[in-house]
Design an enzyme around this catalytic site. Structure first.
Site, short mmCIF file in Angstrom:
data_model
loop_
_atom_site.label_atom_id
_atom_site.label_comp_id
_atom_site.label_asym_id
_atom_site.label_seq_id
_atom_site.Cartn_x
_atom_site.Cartn_y
_atom_site.Cartn_z
N ASP A 7 -2.49 4.41 106.32
CA ASP A 7 -0.63 3.54 106.43
C ASP A 7 -1.08 2.44 105.23
O ASP A 7 -2.44 2.01 105.40
CB ASP A 7 -1.17 3.64 108.37
CG ASP A 7 -0.28 3.05 107.70
OD1 ASP A 7 0.83 2.40 107.93
OD2 ASP A 7 -0.54 1.55 109.26
N ASP A 9 0.39 -1.32 105.80
CA ASP A 9 0.07 -2.34 106.79
C ASP A 9 -0.95 -2.21 107.88
O ASP A 9 -0.08 -1.66 108.94
CB ASP A 9 1.28 -3.02 107.48
CG ASP A 9 2.46 -3.05 105.51
OD1 ASP A 9 1.94 -3.44 104.99
OD2 ASP A 9 3.44 -2.95 106.09
N SER A 16 2.31 -8.15 109.41
CA SER A 16 2.85 -8.86 109.88
C SER A 16 4.47 -9.21 110.73
O SER A 16 5.31 -7.81 110.84
CB SER A 16 3.63 -9.91 108.62
OG SER A 16 4.30 -10.91 108.97
N THR A 50 3.98 5.00 104.58
CA THR A 50 4.16 4.21 104.30
C THR A 50 5.63 3.53 104.98
O THR A 50 6.95 3.87 104.36
CB THR A 50 3.90 2.63 104.27
OG1 THR A 50 4.02 1.18 104.94
CG2 THR A 50 4.12 2.91 102.83
#
Length: 179
Positions: A7, A9, A16, A50
């Site tokens: 993945d 992030d 975020s 992702t």
């Protein structure tokens, strides 16, 4: 072929809640780029899978996403690391696609692209949906405790056989020791 699916992030870079919307907002997690470089140098093929629903939400466009990924590729190249391909779902949570994790569509695309059986292929994520998609595709799920990983671990319900590591560097270390 030694293949690993990551993945993005929360595994490679800081996550975020407001989304990573520009190259300036893309900040590598400590040790993640070095981990990818170590894997690359040990003949692993590193691929990203992702969810990027910020595209569907209009928070950024494809050119910006490409610029974010260019920044990552440049930073990796300086360390001798390579991400061979990036598979991404551009859809929102309500779009009904087959590629958005927790569904395994992206992983199946990876299997077709590389002509591999994903049984036992390590797939690293920081959220339950990453691990669920990986497990449904037959991968070996690995949870890192970066990004949302600590919260994911505390909530429980991980797919059977999920391995837990502190971060991507620890995953790389384990895989290289076991090779």
């Amino acid at each position: 072929m030694k293949l690993i699916i990551l993945d993005r992030d929360g595994v490679v870079n800081q996550d975020s809640d407001a989304f990573v919307k520009s190259p300036d907002e893309w900040i590598a997690l400590p040790g993640s780029l070095q981990a990818i470089a170590r894997l690359t140098q040990a003949d692993w093929t590193v691929v990203l899978a992702t969810n990027q629903s910020g595209l569907a939400r209009g928070l950024f466009d494809t050119a910006t996403l490409n610029a974010i990924h260019d920044k990552m590729h440049r930073a990796l190249a300086q360390m001798g690391g390579v991400v061979d391909a990036i598979f991404m779902c551009p859809h929102g949570p309500d779009d009904g696609c087959a590629c958005r994790k927790p569904l395994p569509g992206m992983y199946r695309d990876i299997a077709r692209r590389y002509d591999v059986d994903l049984a036992g292929v390590p797939a690293v994520g920081d959220s339950l949906r990453d691990l669920q998609a990986a497990a449904q595709a037959g991968c070996a799920p690995w949870l890192v405790q970066t990004g949302n990983g600590r919260k994911t671990l505390a909530q429980g319900g991980l797919p059977e056989g999920t391995r837990v590591c502190e971060d991507l560097a620890a995953v790389a270390e384990q895989l290289l020791q076991e090779a």
